[in-house]
Design a protein around this motif. Structure first.
Motif, PDB file in Angstrom:
ATOM      1  N   PRO A   1       0.836  -1.207   0.000  1.00 48.99           N
ATOM      2  CA  PRO A   1       0.000   0.000   0.000  1.00 48.99           C
ATOM      3  C   PRO A   1       0.866   1.249   0.000  1.00 48.99           C
ATOM      4  N   ALA A   2       0.195   2.367  -0.259  1.00 45.50           N
ATOM      5  CA  ALA A   2       0.918   3.625  -0.375  1.00 45.50           C
ATOM      6  C   ALA A   2       1.729   3.910   0.890  1.00 45.50           C
ATOM      7  N   SER A   3       1.104   3.776   2.017  1.00 43.28           N
ATOM      8  CA  SER A   3       1.845   3.992   3.257  1.00 43.28           C
ATOM      9  C   SER A   3       2.230   2.624   3.791  1.00 43.28           C
ATOM     10  N   ALA A   4       3.521   2.391   3.889  1.00 48.52           N
ATOM     11  CA  ALA A   4       3.987   1.078   4.296  1.00 48.52           C
ATOM     12  C   ALA A   4       3.562   0.802   5.731  1.00 48.52           C
ATOM     13  N   PRO A   5       2.902  -0.331   5.965  1.00 47.82           N
ATOM     14  CA  PRO A   5       2.489  -0.628   7.334  1.00 47.82           C
ATOM     15  C   PRO A   5       3.686  -1.026   8.184  1.00 47.82           C
ATOM     16  N   ALA A   6       3.508  -0.963   9.486  1.00 43.17           N
ATOM     17  CA  ALA A   6       4.591  -1.291  10.397  1.00 43.17           C
ATOM     18  C   ALA A   6       4.966  -2.754  10.230  1.00 43.17           C
ATOM     19  N   PRO A   7       6.247  -3.077  10.121  1.00 46.78           N
ATOM     20  CA  PRO A   7       6.646  -4.483  10.014  1.00 46.78           C
ATOM     21  C   PRO A   7       6.393  -5.212  11.320  1.00 46.78           C
ATOM     22  N   HIS A   8       6.429  -6.522  11.223  1.00 50.18           N
ATOM     23  CA  HIS A   8       6.100  -7.329  12.385  1.00 50.18           C
ATOM     24  C   HIS A   8       7.191  -7.245  13.441  1.00 50.18           C
ATOM     25  N   VAL A   9       6.782  -7.045  14.672  1.00 51.44           N
ATOM     26  CA  VAL A   9       7.746  -7.096  15.773  1.00 51.44           C
ATOM     27  C   VAL A   9       7.168  -7.990  16.853  1.00 51.44           C
ATOM     28  N   GLU A  10       8.062  -8.648  17.551  1.00 48.94           N
ATOM     29  CA  GLU A  10       7.629  -9.480  18.670  1.00 48.94           C
ATOM     30  C   GLU A  10       7.451  -8.594  19.899  1.00 48.94           C
ATOM     31  N   PRO A  11       6.406  -8.813  20.699  1.00 49.93           N
ATOM     32  CA  PRO A  11       6.242  -8.017  21.915  1.00 49.93           C
ATOM     33  C   PRO A  11       7.436  -8.183  22.836  1.00 49.93           C
ATOM     34  N   ASP A  12       7.763  -7.102  23.519  1.00 45.32           N
ATOM     35  CA  ASP A  12       8.904  -7.102  24.421  1.00 45.32           C
ATOM     36  C   ASP A  12       8.509  -7.806  25.718  1.00 45.32           C
ATOM     37  N   GLN A  13       9.029  -9.013  25.898  1.00 42.20           N
ATOM     38  CA  GLN A  13       8.592  -9.839  27.036  1.00 42.20           C
ATOM     39  C   GLN A  13       8.930  -9.173  28.373  1.00 42.20           C
ATOM     40  N   GLU A  14      10.127  -8.540  28.405  1.00 41.42           N
ATOM     41  CA  GLU A  14      10.586  -7.913  29.664  1.00 41.42           C
ATOM     42  C   GLU A  14       9.587  -6.849  30.110  1.00 41.42           C
ATOM     43  N   THR A  15       9.229  -5.960  29.154  1.00 45.51           N
ATOM     44  CA  THR A  15       8.266  -4.908  29.474  1.00 45.51           C
ATOM     45  C   THR A  15       6.938  -5.519  29.891  1.00 45.51           C
ATOM     46  N   HIS A  16       6.540  -6.555  29.186  1.00 40.49           N
ATOM     47  CA  HIS A  16       5.274  -7.224  29.477  1.00 40.49           C
ATOM     48  C   HIS A  16       5.241  -7.663  30.926  1.00 40.49           C
ATOM     49  N   ASP A  17       6.288  -8.373  31.348  1.00 39.47           N
ATOM     50  CA  ASP A  17       6.299  -8.908  32.711  1.00 39.47           C
ATOM     51  C   ASP A  17       6.339  -7.789  33.742  1.00 39.47           C
ATOM     52  N   ARG A  18       7.127  -6.743  33.429  1.00 46.73           N
ATOM     53  CA  ARG A  18       7.265  -5.640  34.398  1.00 46.73           C
ATOM     54  C   ARG A  18       5.918  -4.933  34.575  1.00 46.73           C
ATOM     55  N   VAL A  19       5.275  -4.569  33.446  1.00 48.30           N
ATOM     56  CA  VAL A  19       4.007  -3.842  33.525  1.00 48.30           C
ATOM     57  C   VAL A  19       2.940  -4.704  34.196  1.00 48.30           C
ATOM     58  N   LEU A  20       2.958  -5.992  33.859  1.00 48.63           N
ATOM     59  CA  LEU A  20       1.963  -6.898  34.439  1.00 48.63           C
ATOM     60  C   LEU A  20       2.115  -6.939  35.958  1.00 48.63           C
ATOM     61  N   ALA A  21       3.372  -7.059  36.418  1.00 48.89           N
ATOM     62  CA  ALA A  21       3.617  -7.108  37.859  1.00 48.89           C
ATOM     63  C   ALA A  21       3.176  -5.798  38.514  1.00 48.89           C
ATOM     64  N   GLU A  22       3.501  -4.681  37.842  1.00 53.49           N
ATOM     65  CA  GLU A  22       3.133  -3.367  38.387  1.00 53.49           C
ATOM     66  C   GLU A  22       1.619  -3.251  38.523  1.00 53.49           C
TER      67      GLU A  22
END
Lengths: 345, 271
Positions: free
Chosen positions: B221-242
């Motif tokens: 498409p005209a505007s290139a969509p964001a490429p695939h990235v894996e979620p940052d597990q470290e941030t996930h665990d930290r935010v979840l704990a918080e």
């Protein structure tokens, strides 16, 4: 008796007219500033009691200028007089409601030499003048040519008749105990320590006499009703009669009614401080100047009145009347009786 | 105070009548609340603490759109405007050319939209999403008409879909076809991290990763969509704990953690 003391204004200026103007200016100035502060305190207190913040934007710091902004807004509003209304009475009503509370501050002492007028019949004058305010409300209700306004006004009048009685009886008990109607005398009588020999800490404020503590409760209840403040605000019960006698009012006229309400809170808080909390007399050993004591007591009682508004729902009209005639008036009569007996003993 | 029961505290059986107790209790409640910090969020000054799947605005993942017009037909207000044309594409491996629908216009008039979400529900290829973005107020009503580039922007912040429930049928692996996705129409569309599915260039062979097979056939498409990235597990665990420490509901906490993880991963990838 110290009724011969002169006020600070009288001793500073000798010219009669100059003294008059200065006193009038100070009284009116106080009347314009103090109710605004109480109004702002009400915004903030109610908000925090409901886990809100209240005004935060006007004037940047915690919305301190909110009521100034409100005042500017009221001035800009269109001044509407209903077609069927009686324009003269309709226009005069806010003034009749507001002026008594201004006049009341003339007899309120803020320090041993800080008062505008030390009348021999100060308390009598104060009670008489507060009763005039309701005439303004009646005028407003009648002249609006609106059924809600009229019902509100009649309610306000009925409420005043019912609660003026316990108010006066409770005050009479104080006057009997002190033996003077002068505000300054009543305050000075509370300046002594209550018990000599116990460190002289506890002052002889009238509220510390057990029977006068009951009197204080009667006085504050009746004062709330007289101010038509919650839980006794049936004259402006918005779920039933829109805004009672003030329904048809807009702009500055409405602002004057609001000013009268908040001025009334300050006035009756001041009256209660003088009668029961020792007025400008402080607690021995705490070096705070007398006017600050007086203002602190007014502030505390005003806060209490606001606190009640945040807490209690509105009573029903018949509950209000019944409570006055069946509970408060007999209690107040008994209080007068007890005070008289103790005075003679 | 009309009768004797007024003013009594309720729930103590009336055996211990303490006059005025209820009144004092009421004063205590209001005072307690006055002393607690207010819960107000000063919105323009501080961002509101919204649930991660807040339905703020409808976002479009253009790469996933097959121009089936279902959203615009189901829209009760007719606020979706779609234009498309057909193109023929030669598969890289040769063979019969395939006709592809190219999206020219996908506009949503948010002045008409009533936020029913039917378009999001009905979209068969996960091209439409609810985005938590909500700050798109305009001074003129015409400003609420947004094109597909704007709708694409709003896909940032869209969470990946929630994990399947326990015991659910596992998602089928997409069949990667060496012949440029000839069986594309038959293969189910993987919905894991749907908003970040990458569109491969038409000429390139299908990448070995679990990409949507039909993506190979769709031109970028005209505007290139964001490429695939894996979620940052470290941030996930930290935010979840918080969040759990704050006493947030487990579901909400999980969502917030996922969102934070995605944001962090995108940031890391320099997007």
């Amino acid at each position: 008796m110290l009724a011969q003391a002169t006020s600070i204004v009288d001793s500073t200026f000798s010219n009669f007219w100059l003294v008059l103007i200065v006193k009038a200016a100070v009284v009116v100035g106080f009347f314009l500033v103090a109710p605004m502060m109480v109004g702002y305190a009400e915004h903030k207190t109610l908000a925090h009691m409901q886990s809100r913040l209240g005004p935060m934007e006007a004037g940047k710091f915690h919305g301190w200028a909110q009521l100034v902004a409100d005042g500017v807004k009221f001035i800009q509003k269109e001044d509407i007089i209903p077609k069927a209304a009686d324009p003269v009475v309709f226009t005069m009503a806010p003034a009749v409601a507001m002026i008594p509370y201004i006049v009341l501050f003339v007899v309120i002492p803020f320090g041993p030499t800080i008062w505008a007028l030390n009348l021999d019949v100060g308390v009598f004058f104060a009670l008489a003048i507060t009763g005039v305010s309701v005439i303004g409300v009646l005028m407003a209700g009648w002249a609006s040519a609106n059924k809600f306004s009229l019902i509100g006004a009649i309610r306000a009048a009925a409420q005043l008749i019912a609660y003026e009685l316990p108010l006066i009886l409770a005050t009479a008990a104080i006057v009997m105990q002190v033996g003077s109607m002068s505000m300054v005398d009543i305050v000075e009588a509370q300046g002594e320590p209550l018990f000599t020999g116990l460190g002289d800490i506890l002052p002889a404020w009238n509220i510390f006499y057990p029977w006068q503590a009951l009197g204080f409760i009667i006085f504050m209840t009746a004062a709330l009703a007289e101010l038509t403040r919650p839980p006794f605000d049936m004259p402006v019960a918005d779920s039933e009669i829109i805004f009672g006698a003030y329904t048809e009012y807009t702009g500055l006229k409405f602002a004057f009614f609001l000013l009268a309400e908040y001025g009334g809170i300050v006035a009756l808080s001041a009256l209660a401080s003088i009668l029961y909390l020792g007025g400008y007399e402080g607690i021995a050993g705490i070096p705070i100047p007398p006017p600050i004591w007086m203002l602190a007591k007014i502030g505390a009682l005003s806060f209490f009145i606001i606190w009640l508004r945040a807490t209690y729902p509105r009573l029903r009209e018949d509950q209000l009347q019944r409570f006055a005639w069946v509970v408060l008036i007999p209690l107040a009569l008994a209080l007068v009786l007890v005070t008289a007996v103790i005075k003679v003993l | 105070m009309t009768d004797e029961t007024n003013g009594r505290p309720e729930g103590d059986g009336g055996s211990s009548f303490k006059p005025g107790f209820g009144l004092l209790k009421g004063l205590g409640v209001t005072l307690k609340h006055a002393l607690k910090p207010a819960i107000t969020q000063q919105y323009p000054h501080e961002k509101p603490d919204l649930p991660p799947r807040t339905r703020g605005v409808i976002a479009l993942k253009e790469a996933n759109c097959t121009v089936c017009y279902m959203c615009s037909r189901e829209c009760p207000d007719w606020c979706i405007y779609i234009d498309a044309h057909k193109e023929s594409h030669e598969p890289a491996s040769g063979g019969k050319s395939r006709s592809v629908k190219i999206l020219d216009k996908f506009d949503i008039d948010f002045a008409l939209c009533m936020y029913c979400g039917i378009c999001v529900e009905v979209c068969p290829f996960d091209a439409l999403f609810w985005s938590p973005e909500f700050e798109y107020a305009e001074y003129e009503i015409a400003g609420l008409y947004h094109d597909k580039e704007k709708l694409e922007e709003w896909t940032t912040g869209v969470l990946p879909p929630p994990a399947l429930e326990e015991g659910a049928e596992p998602e089928p692996e997409p069949e990667v076809d060496e012949h440029g996705g000839a069986e594309a129409s038959a293969a189910p569309i993987p919905s894991v991290s749907a908003p970040v599915i990458v569109a491969a260039p038409a000429s390139a062979p299908a990448p070995p990763t679990a990409l949507a097979p039909e993506a190979a056939a769709v031109p970028p498409p005209a505007s290139a969509p964001a490429p695939h990235v894996e979620p940052d597990q470290e941030t996930h665990d930290r935010v979840l704990a918080e969040e759990l420490a704050k006493g947030t509901d487990a579901r909400v906490a999980e969502g917030k953690a996922k969102r934070a993880a995605m944001m962090a991963a995108r940031k890391k990838a320099g997007l």
